[in-house]
Design a protein around this motif. Structure first.
Motif, short mmCIF file in Angstrom:
data_model
loop_
_atom_site.label_atom_id
_atom_site.label_comp_id
_atom_site.label_asym_id
_atom_site.label_seq_id
_atom_site.Cartn_x
_atom_site.Cartn_y
_atom_site.Cartn_z
N ALA A 189 0.64 -1.11 -0.15
CA ALA A 189 -0.05 0.03 -0.12
C ALA A 189 0.83 1.17 0.01
O ALA A 189 1.93 1.41 0.59
CB ALA A 189 -0.89 0.14 1.27
N ALA A 190 0.29 2.24 -0.55
CA ALA A 190 1.03 3.45 -0.65
C ALA A 190 0.38 4.63 -1.12
O ALA A 190 -0.97 4.25 -1.95
CB ALA A 190 2.29 3.52 -1.46
N ARG A 191 0.75 5.84 -1.19
CA ARG A 191 -0.42 7.02 -1.90
C ARG A 191 0.22 6.93 -3.15
O ARG A 191 1.18 6.30 -3.62
CB ARG A 191 -0.07 8.28 -0.99
N LEU A 302 -5.87 -3.06 -6.10
CA LEU A 302 -7.25 -3.72 -5.66
C LEU A 302 -8.50 -3.06 -5.80
O LEU A 302 -9.55 -3.58 -6.01
CB LEU A 302 -6.95 -4.06 -4.19
N GLN A 303 -8.43 -1.71 -5.38
CA GLN A 303 -9.58 -0.80 -5.56
C GLN A 303 -10.00 -0.66 -6.95
O GLN A 303 -11.26 -0.15 -7.15
CB GLN A 303 -9.15 0.65 -4.90
N LEU A 304 -9.37 -1.08 -8.07
CA LEU A 304 -9.97 -0.87 -9.30
C LEU A 304 -10.69 -2.38 -9.91
O LEU A 304 -11.31 -2.36 -10.87
CB LEU A 304 -8.75 -0.71 -10.34
N SER A 340 -2.60 -1.68 -3.09
CA SER A 340 -3.86 -0.93 -2.54
C SER A 340 -3.30 0.58 -2.36
O SER A 340 -2.36 0.76 -2.12
CB SER A 340 -4.24 -1.57 -1.30
N GLN A 341 -4.37 1.19 -2.43
CA GLN A 341 -4.29 2.68 -2.23
C GLN A 341 -4.49 2.98 -0.81
O GLN A 341 -5.26 2.20 -0.11
CB GLN A 341 -5.40 3.65 -3.21
N HIS A 358 -5.26 3.08 7.46
CA HIS A 358 -5.14 4.32 6.38
C HIS A 358 -5.52 3.56 5.08
O HIS A 358 -5.53 3.93 4.03
CB HIS A 358 -3.96 5.00 6.24
N LEU A 359 -5.70 2.25 5.00
CA LEU A 359 -5.90 1.51 3.76
C LEU A 359 -7.54 1.92 3.44
O LEU A 359 -8.34 1.82 4.20
CB LEU A 359 -5.87 -0.18 4.41
N ARG A 360 -7.32 2.14 2.23
CA ARG A 360 -8.61 2.68 1.68
C ARG A 360 -9.95 1.85 1.51
O ARG A 360 -9.66 0.58 0.99
CB ARG A 360 -8.12 3.37 0.17
N GLU A 361 -10.79 2.40 1.84
CA GLU A 361 -12.44 2.02 1.85
C GLU A 361 -12.87 0.64 2.39
O GLU A 361 -13.84 0.08 2.46
CB GLU A 361 -12.49 1.30 0.12
N SER A 362 -11.85 -0.02 2.99
CA SER A 362 -12.52 -1.15 3.94
C SER A 362 -11.51 -1.74 4.82
O SER A 362 -10.08 -2.06 4.60
CB SER A 362 -12.80 -2.27 2.92
N GLY A 363 -11.86 -1.84 6.03
CA GLY A 363 -10.98 -2.41 7.06
C GLY A 363 -10.85 -4.06 7.00
O GLY A 363 -10.02 -4.57 7.57
N ALA A 364 -11.51 -4.59 5.82
CA ALA A 364 -11.35 -6.15 5.74
C ALA A 364 -9.80 -6.33 5.15
O ALA A 364 -9.39 -7.47 5.15
CB ALA A 364 -12.52 -6.54 5.01
#
Length: 466
Positions: A189-191, A302-304, A340-341, A358-364
Motif C-alpha cells: 500500500a502507498a499513496r 485492488l480498488q480498481l 492498494s491505495q 489508512h488502507l482505503r475503503e475497507s477494514g477487511a
C-alpha cells in the motif's frame, strides 16, 4: 448411517448439513435432517431413534412410512464404504445444480440481456459456487505433516539462503519476511506516485530473471505496453524518460538489447484487462496455474477491481474482493501481492507514516492480509534538505529515500527499513547492498543526473543497432 453410528460423522463431513441442496426426494431430505439432528444431540442413530425423531416432528408418513424407513437399513450391505456412497450422492447433487444453473443462464441469454458482462459474471459466480461444493478439505493428523515440514527445513539448510519463500530481491526485507510465503496475501500500500507499482515490478523482475520463477501480473491501471517499457528500464538500467521520448545515446542501445534479452527469457505473464472482476481474475489465475508453473501473482491494484452483482456499499464490495484474493492465494498455494491505495488521511498524519487504518475503503483488507507493506516518502521538509534530526535512519533528507514499513506480518516480526528509488530507471535498491539488480547508489549525485555516461545522440541515418 443406520448400520453404524460412526459413519454419520463421515457422511456429514462430505454432505454437510443442508439436506435440501444434497437430496432430491423429500423423504430422503427428512430422514437425513433427522439423522443430523440426532448426531448433533449426541443421540445414538438407529432405526428406533430415527423413528422417534420423525414422530416428534410429525414427519413419519412424509418420510415414507415405518416400512420404508425400516427398509433403508438394508439397502447397503456394509457401512465401511460410507465415504464412497456419500460422494456418489454429492456428485448427483452437483450435477443437478449444474443442470439447473445452465438452464437458468440459457433462458436469460435467450432473453438478450442488456448487460452481457453482468450475465457473464453471474455465470462465473454460479459455476464457482457449484465447484466449491465439490471441494473436500480432509483433516490431516499432524504425524502425516511432520515429514514434509522436515523436508522443507532440510532444503532451507542446504540452500544456505536463510528464507523459505519467494525472495523479493531486497536483503533486509527478505530477512524480515523470510521471502513471500505460499498461500499468503501480501498487501502493498502507498499513496499515489510513491512507487508501489515500480516496487512490485522490481520484485516481479527479480523473481522471474534471477530466481527463474514464474510471475503472473494482473494490471488494471497500466497497459501491457507501459509495463514492458518499465521492465525494460529496470532490466537494462535505461532512463525511462529518454526511452519514452526515443532520445537515446549510442551507448544506450546495448542496454536496451540487454534488457530485452533478459525479459525475453523471463517467465513473466501479463494480463491488462481493465475493470476485471474478481471472478474473472480467479478463473484466469486458476487456468494459468493449470497450464504453466506459477510462483507469484501480482494484482495492480485492488480498488480498481469489481465484485460480481450488486453490493450494498463500496466497503462491502472491497471486503468481498479482499476475501476472494486471500482465497486465490490459498487455492493456488502461491503468494499473491495485491497493491492498494491509502486514504488521504495518511498525508494528514503528523508523523508522516501511514498506518493500517489508512488502507482505503475497507477494514477487511488489513484483516485478510497476512502481510501488509506500506511505502512512504519522508516529509517534504526533510526531502528538501531539512531532516538533520531524522530518527527514521538512512539519510532522511534524500529525495530518493523510500520508507518501507512492514506494518503487519501474521507469522513473523514487523519493522521498518529504507530503500532508494531511482525514478530514472524505475529501480529500487538496498542502501547498503546496492539492490538485487541495480548499480551501487552514489550519495550526493544530482537527481537529474543520468545513471550512465551520455554520448552524442545516435544519428538517425545510421539506423537502430538492434
Amino acid at each position: 448411517m443406520l448400520l453404524n453410528p460412526e459413519a454419520v460423522g463421515t457422511a456429514i463431513e462430505i454432505l454437510k448439513d443442508d439436506a435440501a441442496s444434497v437430496f432430491y426426494a423429500e423423504p430422503h431430505q427428512l430422514v437425513y435432517n433427522a439423522i443430523v439432528g440426532l448426531y448433533r444431540d449426541a443421540t445414538p442413530v438407529d432405526v428406533v431413534t430415527l423413528m422417534e425423531r420423525l414422530s416428534r416432528d410429525d414427519a413419519v408418513e412424509k418420510a415414507g412410512g415405518p416400512s420404508y424407513i425400516a427398509d433403508l437399513a438394508g439397502v447397503v450391505p456394509t457401512s465401511a464404504n460410507v465415504e464412497h456412497y456419500a460422494k456418489i450422492v454429492l456428485d448427483a447433487a452437483v450435477l443437478r445444480r449444474l443442470i439447473t444453473a445452465c438452464s437458468t443462464l440459457a433462458g436469460e441469454a435467450y432473453e438478450s440481456p442488456g448487460d452481457v458482462n453482468a450475465l457473464l459474471d453471474k455465470a462465473e459466480a454460479a459455476m464457482f459456487s457449484i465447484a466449491e461444493t465439490r471441494q473436500l478439505s480432509p483433516i490431516f493428523p499432524v504425524g502425516e505433516l511432520v515429514p514434509d515440514a522436515i523436508d522443507r527445513i532440510e532444503a532451507i539448510i542446504r540452500s544456505h539462503k536463510g528464507y523459505t519463500g519467494v525472495p523479493s530481491g531486497f536483503h533486509e526485507l527478505d530477512q524480515m519476511l523470510s521471502g513471500f510465503q505460499p498461500s499468503d496475501m501480501i498487501v502493498l500500500a502507498a499513496r499515489p506516485s510513491v512507487g508501489k507499482t515500480a516496487f512490485s515490478l522490481n520484485i516481479a523482475s527479480h523473481v522471474a530473471i534471477h530466481e527463474k520463477k514464474a510471475v503472473l501480473v494482473f494490471s488494471l491501471e497500466m497497459s501491457k505496453e507501459q509495463l514492458v517499457q518499465r521492465l525494460l528500464c529496470m532490466a537494462g538500467g535505461i532512463d525511462s524518460q529518454r526511452l519514452r521520448s526515443g532520445y537515446l545515446a549510442r551507448n544506450e542501445f546495448p542496454k536496451v538489447q540487454l534488457g530485452a534479452n533478459k525479459l525475453s527469457a523471463a517467465p513473466i505473464f501479463i494480463d491488462d484487462t481493465p475493470n476485471i472482476s474478481i471472478l474473472e481474475l480467479r478463473s484466469k489465475a486458476r487456468r494459468h496455474a493449470a497450464q504453466h508453473n506459477l510462483d507469484l501473482v501480482v494484482i495492480d491494484y485492488l480498488q480498481l477491481m469489481r465484485a460480481p452483482g450488486r453490493t450494498e456499499s463500496r466497503q462491502t464490495e472491497i471486503a468481498e474482493i479482499s476475501r476472494s484474493i486471500k482465497g486465490i492465494a490459498r487455492e493456488l498455494r502461491v503468494p499473491v501481492i495485491a497493491l492498494s491505495q491509502l486514504s488521504r488521511e495518511a498525508e494528514k498524519d503528523d508523523t508522516g507514516a501511514p498506518k493500517l487504518s489508512h488502507l482505503r475503503e475497507s477494514g477487511a483488507i488489513e484483516q485478510d492480509a497476512d502481510v501488509v507493506i506500506m511505502l512512504s516518502r519522508p516529509p517534504a521538509y526533510k526531502r528538501q534538505g531539512g531532516g538533520e534530526d531524522d530518527d527514521e535512519g538512512g539519510g532522511g533528507g534524500h529525495e530518493k529515500l523510500i520508507h518501507v514499513n512492514v506494518a503487519k506480518q501474521r507469522n513473523g516480526p514487523t519493522g521498518k527499513l529504507d530503500l532508494f528509488f531511482d525514478r530514472n530507471t524505475q529501480r529500487f535498491q538496498d542502501p547498503a547492498a546496492g539492490g538485487a539488480e541495480a548499480p551501487p547508489y552514489v550519495p550526493g549525485a544530482r537527481d537529474d543526473e543520468p545513471p550512465y555516461d551520455v554520448d552524442e545522440p545516435a544519428d538517425e541515418d545510421e539506423g537502430i543497432p538492434f
